[in-house]
Design an enzyme around this catalytic site. Sequence first.
Site, mmCIF file in Angstrom:
data_model
loop_
_atom_site.group_PDB
_atom_site.id
_atom_site.type_symbol
_atom_site.label_atom_id
_atom_site.label_comp_id
_atom_site.label_asym_id
_atom_site.label_seq_id
_atom_site.Cartn_x
_atom_site.Cartn_y
_atom_site.Cartn_z
ATOM 1 N N LYS A 129 11.058 30.897 31.332
ATOM 2 C CA LYS A 129 12.513 30.751 31.502
ATOM 3 C C LYS A 129 13.238 31.646 30.501
ATOM 4 C CE LYS A 129 12.072 25.952 33.037
ATOM 5 N NZ LYS A 129 11.891 26.299 34.440
ATOM 6 N N LYS A 146 15.386 21.737 26.497
ATOM 7 C CA LYS A 146 14.949 20.381 26.208
ATOM 8 C C LYS A 146 13.451 20.320 26.519
ATOM 9 C CE LYS A 146 14.458 16.671 28.336
ATOM 10 N NZ LYS A 146 13.176 16.432 27.621
ATOM 11 N N SER A 183 9.570 18.709 26.575
ATOM 12 C CA SER A 183 9.076 17.377 26.923
ATOM 13 C C SER A 183 8.793 16.588 25.651
ATOM 14 C CB SER A 183 7.776 17.505 27.719
ATOM 15 O OG SER A 183 7.097 16.277 27.723
ATOM 16 N N THR A 227 11.807 13.238 38.976
ATOM 17 C CA THR A 227 12.811 13.638 37.977
ATOM 18 C C THR A 227 13.740 14.688 38.583
ATOM 19 O OG1 THR A 227 11.024 13.397 36.382
ATOM 20 C CG2 THR A 227 13.081 14.282 35.540
ATOM 21 N N LEU A 280 28.596 20.741 41.425
ATOM 22 C CA LEU A 280 28.061 21.804 42.297
ATOM 23 C C LEU A 280 27.352 22.885 41.489
ATOM 24 C CD1 LEU A 280 31.075 22.128 44.761
ATOM 25 C CD2 LEU A 280 28.943 20.892 45.139
ATOM 26 N N GLU A 285 10.997 23.910 39.627
ATOM 27 C CA GLU A 285 9.554 24.222 39.723
ATOM 28 C C GLU A 285 8.820 22.895 39.648
ATOM 29 O OE1 GLU A 285 7.910 27.034 40.088
ATOM 30 O OE2 GLU A 285 9.535 28.471 39.829
ATOM 31 N N GLY A 316 5.850 19.794 41.431
ATOM 32 C CA GLY A 316 4.411 19.571 41.596
ATOM 33 C C GLY A 316 3.878 20.074 42.917
ATOM 34 N N GLU A 368 -0.153 13.957 44.505
ATOM 35 C CA GLU A 368 -0.422 14.909 43.425
ATOM 36 C C GLU A 368 -1.040 14.108 42.290
ATOM 37 O OE1 GLU A 368 2.581 16.289 40.698
ATOM 38 O OE2 GLU A 368 1.658 18.257 40.589
ATOM 39 N N LYS A 389 9.095 23.528 50.394
ATOM 40 C CA LYS A 389 9.238 22.097 50.691
ATOM 41 C C LYS A 389 9.595 21.358 49.387
ATOM 42 C CE LYS A 389 5.732 22.009 54.377
ATOM 43 N NZ LYS A 389 4.423 21.425 54.668
HETATM 44 P P1 NAD Z 1 8.673 14.931 34.256
HETATM 45 O O1 NAD Z 1 9.413 15.189 35.513
HETATM 46 O O2 NAD Z 1 8.369 13.547 33.868
HETATM 47 O O3 NAD Z 1 9.434 15.576 32.998
HETATM 48 C C1 NAD Z 1 9.839 16.931 32.984
HETATM 49 C C2 NAD Z 1 10.974 17.092 31.991
HETATM 50 O O4 NAD Z 1 12.135 16.425 32.495
HETATM 51 C C3 NAD Z 1 10.718 16.499 30.621
HETATM 52 O O5 NAD Z 1 11.229 17.368 29.632
HETATM 53 C C4 NAD Z 1 11.504 15.192 30.669
HETATM 54 O O6 NAD Z 1 11.862 14.707 29.394
HETATM 55 C C5 NAD Z 1 12.714 15.629 31.473
HETATM 56 N N1 NAD Z 1 13.485 14.546 32.088
HETATM 57 C C6 NAD Z 1 13.116 13.282 32.344
HETATM 58 N N2 NAD Z 1 14.120 12.619 32.954
HETATM 59 C C7 NAD Z 1 15.159 13.481 33.082
HETATM 60 C C8 NAD Z 1 16.477 13.394 33.628
HETATM 61 N N3 NAD Z 1 16.939 12.270 34.173
HETATM 62 N N4 NAD Z 1 17.259 14.493 33.603
HETATM 63 C C9 NAD Z 1 16.804 15.655 33.074
HETATM 64 N N5 NAD Z 1 15.571 15.789 32.528
HETATM 65 C C10 NAD Z 1 14.744 14.722 32.536
HETATM 66 O O7 NAD Z 1 7.333 15.787 34.391
HETATM 67 P P2 NAD Z 1 6.094 15.834 33.389
HETATM 68 O O8 NAD Z 1 5.306 14.577 33.499
HETATM 69 O O9 NAD Z 1 6.562 16.282 32.056
HETATM 70 O O10 NAD Z 1 5.269 17.047 34.050
HETATM 71 C C11 NAD Z 1 4.384 16.890 35.104
HETATM 72 C C12 NAD Z 1 4.992 17.371 36.406
HETATM 73 O O11 NAD Z 1 5.481 18.701 36.273
HETATM 74 C C13 NAD Z 1 3.970 17.448 37.527
HETATM 75 O O12 NAD Z 1 4.520 16.972 38.731
HETATM 76 C C14 NAD Z 1 3.683 18.930 37.634
HETATM 77 O O13 NAD Z 1 3.171 19.338 38.874
HETATM 78 C C15 NAD Z 1 5.015 19.517 37.349
HETATM 79 N N6 NAD Z 1 4.885 20.909 36.923
HETATM 80 C C16 NAD Z 1 5.335 21.910 37.765
HETATM 81 C C17 NAD Z 1 5.164 23.244 37.394
HETATM 82 C C18 NAD Z 1 5.635 24.382 38.267
HETATM 83 O O14 NAD Z 1 5.834 25.479 37.742
HETATM 84 N N7 NAD Z 1 5.806 24.211 39.573
HETATM 85 C C19 NAD Z 1 4.545 23.551 36.179
HETATM 86 C C20 NAD Z 1 4.089 22.512 35.379
HETATM 87 C C21 NAD Z 1 4.275 21.197 35.748
#
Ligand code: NAD
Length: 479
Positions: A156, A170, A172, A225, A237, A243, A245, A378, A451
């Site tokens: 990013k 922000k 994790s 999330t 808007l 990105e 799962g 997933e 999707k």
């Molecule tokens: P998560 O959705 O639980 O958390 C992701 C982030 O969102 C964290 O920083 C979390 O603190 C934040 N968050 C939580 N609630 C929020 C809210 N209400 N508003 C804004 N932000 C909020 O995901 P995770 O457990 O950290 O990661 C695993 C998931 O991420 C899996 O589904 C995985 O497939 C996906 N992932 C996708 C990619 C991709 O590039 N497509 C890469 C890595 C992981």
Amino acid sequence: MKINLLINNVEIETENYSEVNDPGRLTDVVGHVAIGKAQHVEQAVKAAHEAFLLWRNVSLTERIRLCLKAADRLEAESSSLAKIISKENGMLLETTKAEIHVAATGIRNVASLAESALKSEYIEDGMSWVQVEKRPMGVIAGIVPWNAPMILTMQKLAPVLIAGNTIVFKPSPFAAMGVSIALKKISEIFPPGVINVVHGDADVGSALTTHPLIRKISFTGGGETAKHVMKAAADALKSIHLELGGNDAAIILHDVDLDEVVPKIASAVFRRSGQYCYAIKRIYVPSNLYKQFCEKMCVLTDEYKIGHQLNKEANFGPINNKRQFENIKDLINRIKSSNAKMIELGKKLEPENWDNGYYLRPIIVTNPEPDDEIVRCEQFGPIIPIISYESEEEVIRMVNDTEYGLGSSIWSTDEEKALKIAREIEAGMTFINGAGQTSLGYKYMPFGGIKQSGIGRENSKMAFDEYIEIHAINLHKRE
Ligand code: NAD
């Protein structure tokens, strides 16, 4: 170790610090992370906005130069950063070292594509000219998960800053330390306010996504999330980039050399203990190869040595956090009541520490029904279903029968046939005879899903499309 917020290139202490425990040795405290509140989000976004008004006027050449410096700084800090990240997120040390190198490469990749990606278009005739300019959006919210935190943060950071935006990250709560330290080191290269970091979970995330000065939310994480993020964005808007799962299928064709293919498949399934978005999450094997394939997978999987992520003998680490650990254990319990067979493999390296970490052995699931939960979900962990199929039509139908659409892979000695099937797959990315990008793929493949696996793309020239506004100007020539 105490990790503070970063606003305007100043470290900010807060009232609350959360304790970070090592997922591979829970009794070890890795450090403490300052948890922000809405007021910190407010300060960070304001700082980023002030910085944006100046940063957008810095030349593209200079923005690229500073990002390249950031890539060098990241690699220079690699060994200390890798240890911290592995300790906090449970990924093997070698994996994290490689991740930092890939993250730096990612910055260099997009930097090298920036000039052509951000170029304006100019068209002229006798009566007028049209210029289509690509301008920065403003302050971007960068929300990242824990599983590959450095790559996902830098994917990013580079296009956001090179395009002339500023950012509030922000990280994790399950991988905040390494990312935050790296961003602090890198931020010194940039004017104050260009990079800001606020730690926290959903409340901080939602303060950020609803802030009126945030022009775009760039989110990597889970689908549930993402729905909150999308709803938060709807009120103002706001533009979003998601990105998410996947449930990536590997399709084995009947002509493969199993000795060549199975080790590659096993590695793509169990890397990061199955905790990465485009890991192979279901394997489709022709019925006449099924038994042989499963046997070979079991032999290889049994060779994994499961232990602490810093143990040099371990090639399989723990699960990152309690919620994920419990999710996978619950899934395993539900599979027990189905007709599928579960084969638990791998060797415990440190049995005395087993219950002091989120350890799971890798599991192969044979003979599942195509509609079983383990095939459709997933799992994001070390458990993989192997499904038998009869015809190409059947396998294509089964593979596409999902709301996910991130990656996929086709394995065959017949490249033309593999390509033909690849074109039938509903996914953002398909790998042929591999599962993951080559170095060429990492630079030029737009990364992302269709999707419910996402909206938008990272990497490649397309990464910039996420962080620009189009400004079209038409000059009417005077007679
Ligand atoms: P998560 O959705 O639980 O958390 C992701 C982030 O969102 C964290 O920083 C979390 O603190 C934040 N968050 C939580 N609630 C929020 C809210 N209400 N508003 C804004 N932000 C909020 O995901 P995770 O457990 O950290 O990661 C695993 C998931 O991420 C899996 O589904 C995985 O497939 C996906 N992932 C996708 C990619 C991709 O590039 N497509 C890469 C890595 C992981």
